[in-house]
Design an enzyme around this catalytic site. Structure first.
Site, short mmCIF file in Angstrom:
data_model
loop_
_atom_site.label_atom_id
_atom_site.label_comp_id
_atom_site.label_asym_id
_atom_site.label_seq_id
_atom_site.Cartn_x
_atom_site.Cartn_y
_atom_site.Cartn_z
N ASP A 162 48.43 28.64 37.12
CA ASP A 162 48.48 28.96 35.68
C ASP A 162 48.52 27.70 34.83
O ASP A 162 48.04 27.69 33.71
CB ASP A 162 49.73 29.80 35.36
N GLY A 192 48.27 45.04 24.37
CA GLY A 192 47.71 45.99 25.35
C GLY A 192 46.90 45.27 26.40
O GLY A 192 45.78 45.67 26.72
N HIS A 206 32.17 57.73 55.40
CA HIS A 206 32.25 58.94 54.58
C HIS A 206 33.42 59.78 55.05
O HIS A 206 33.63 59.90 56.24
CB HIS A 206 30.95 59.74 54.71
N LYS A 266 54.48 45.81 41.07
CA LYS A 266 53.72 46.76 41.89
C LYS A 266 54.64 47.75 42.60
O LYS A 266 54.28 48.91 42.81
CB LYS A 266 52.85 46.03 42.92
N ALA A 288 47.53 34.95 40.62
CA ALA A 288 48.14 34.38 41.82
C ALA A 288 47.09 33.95 42.85
O ALA A 288 47.18 32.87 43.44
CB ALA A 288 49.09 35.39 42.44
N GLY A 300 58.10 32.09 43.43
CA GLY A 300 57.59 31.92 42.06
C GLY A 300 57.63 33.20 41.25
O GLY A 300 58.21 34.21 41.67
N VAL A 301 56.99 33.15 40.10
CA VAL A 301 56.98 34.31 39.19
C VAL A 301 56.38 35.52 39.91
O VAL A 301 56.90 36.63 39.84
CB VAL A 301 56.18 33.99 37.90
#
Ligand code: NAD
Length: 467
Positions: free
Chosen positions: A308, A179, A440, A51, A316, A40-41
């Site tokens: 969508d 934007g 940490h 990404k 997604a 898919g898209v």
């Protein structure tokens, strides 16, 4: 006519997640898509390729910042063909993987255009002719496509997210109209590759709808990375000239400017045309979305719709959960799509991620909430990354101390938000997060410290609780 238990139209995350689960539960499944491979898209021209390019952008930007840490790199040499080839390989590996998973599950994959003939049968137009399929259940997962602005010319210089991801070239001056998610992510990619990027957003802030304090660090960074960002401004028209594309601005910024390329990223619209819905009782609403109930069932009891095509947020991971819900319902399991939180991530630098109730939404709805924040300036791990610009915040019910929302801005926010989603889904309180030992030094500690800040006792900042 062939027959199958389940036909899934659209092989994006909503469609393939539904198809795979149905096969795992023993159903006979046909998965139909226009593309030769599933994905898919998201996989082919969305989440994954963007990404991959954002990773390239991150490395370029960090190599510049490294001068502050005593390491100086030369100006990067960018071989666009190799950048594109690498991005394409990432996509191909994943689509190949999905095709393999479909095969192993015995999901029948058909490349073609599906069109309903009734609520129990459809035709698929394939390169080899038309195949008719009758089905017990169907899932519509046809997704969305980029919205266009009326009056903009047809020009190869005018890009949408699909063509922009091809990175045919690095334009000297790039205008980004809108934007939002796509404008800010692809603007980041092109700015890192060397374009002078101008963003035009019609609302008063970038990423409208996102809490302004989460957007602020990004807006600040954009000041040095992009050429400029014009807010409360619209691009009224675009015309092709011998020097490129001329945009006419209206609003806070007025006048004309010429750009080498223009990326239009003003939202996406659901895809339902040509599906033959008129042969069923399903009618899209006035925005084009297919109405569904909490089980993702359409007005036809055996036809479900997900992703969508059923509405916002167009993400997604929302689609894949909806797809799995629909299949569980078909399988007679007690399922419903009732998430307490759907995370959203904008993969800019810094990343912005949020889940659950936002502070802005609480204000709009008149809800009384407490907001606890931890600035990354006080995080040891953020210091080691030379990134003090982040913030982690919790939106908390002051009565029950339950965590209702989490917002994070900073590198890695997209990974960190998963803890927030789990906290909201598990009805965790601020005390739960405070008492959970976080490793940490990590950025995840900022979630724990934000919970401590709610009680006025954060170790790494001094901000006593107001009496
Ligand atoms: P968007 O809705 O995020 O942003 C569109 C922006 O364009 C809005 O801020 C809007 O105010 C602005 N706009 C609209 N018309 C304009 C005009 N004429 N002039 C100037 N500004 C104008 O849409 P998008 O960026 O196109 O992305 C579409 C969808 O794709 C998103 O809603 C999101 O669901 C999805 N997406 C998600 C991710 C992610 O999860 N990281 C990334 C990309 C896209």
């Amino acid at each position: 006519m062939t027959s199958t238990h389940l036909v899934v139209i659209g092989a994006g995350p909503g469609g393939y997640s539904a198809a795979f689960l149905a096969a795992d539960l023993g159903m006979q499944v046909t998965l139909i898509d226009l593309e030769p491979v599933p994905g898919g898209v998201c996989l082919l021209r969305g989440c994954i390729p963007s990404k991959a390019l954002l990773h390239v952008a991150k490395v370029i930007d960090e190599s510049k910042d490294a001068v502050n840490w005593g390491v100086t790199f030369g100006k990067p040499k960018i071989d666009l063909d190799r950048v594109r080839a690498w991005k394409n390989k990432v996509v191909e590996d994943h689509t190949g993987g999905l095709a393999g998973l479909a095969k192993r599950r015995k999901v029948r994959y058909v490349q073609g255009r599906a069109r309903f003939r009734s609520a129990h049968s459809l035709d698929v137009e394939t390169s080899g002719g038309t195949e008719s399929i009758s089905f017990t259940n169907a899932v519509i997962a046809t997704g969305s496509s980029p919205a266009r602005l009326p009056g903009f010319p047809e020009s190869p210089l005018l890009l949408d997210s699909t063509s922009a991801l091809e990175v045919e070239q690095v334009p000297k001056r790039l205008l980004v109209v809108g934007g939002g998610y796509i404008g800010m992510e692809l603007g980041t990619v092109y700015a890192a590759l060397g374009s002078a990027v101008t963003v035009v957003e019609m609302m008063p802030g970038l990423l409208p709808g996102v809490d302004p304090d989460l957007v602020r660090p990004l807006a600040k960074r954009v000041e040095s990375r992009f050429e400029t960002a014009h807010l409360e401004t619209k691009v009224a028209s675009i015309s092709e000239t011998k020097n490129g594309l001329e945009g006419t601005f209206e609003g806070e910024k007025t006048g004309e400017e010429t750009f080498d390329r223009v990326l239009v990223s003003v939202g996406r619209k659901p895809v339902t045309s040509g599906l033959g819905l008129e042969t069923t009782s399903i009618r899209p609403d006035d925005r084009g979305f297919i109405p569904v109930d909490g089980l993702r069932r359409t007005s036809e009891a055996n036809i479900f719709a997900v992703g969508d095509v059923v509405g916002e947020p167009m993400l997604a991971h929302k689609a894949s959960h909806e797809g799995r819900t629909a299949v569980e319902v078909m399988a007679g399991k007690p399922a419903a799509f009732e998430p307490a939180a759907i995370p959203a991530v904008v993969f800019t630098d810094p990343e912005i991620a949020w889940a659950g109730l936002t502070e802005s939404e609480a204000k709009t709805r008149g809800l009384s909430v407490s907001v606890a924040k931890f600035p990354w300036a006080a995080s040891g791990r953020a210091s080691t990354l030379d990134r003090h610009d982040g913030v982690t915040k919790l939106v908390i019910d002051p009565e029950t101390e339950r965590v209702l929302g989490v917002g994070i801005c900073g590198p890695g926010a997209g990974e960190l938000i998963a803890e927030g989603v789990l906290a909201i889904e598990m009805a965790a309180t601020a005390k739960d997060l405070e008492l959970t030992i976080h490793p940490h030094p990590t950025l995840s500690e900022t979630v724990m410290e934000a919970a401590m800040a709610f009680y006025g006792t954060a170790t790494s900042i001094y901000r006593p609780r107001r009496k």
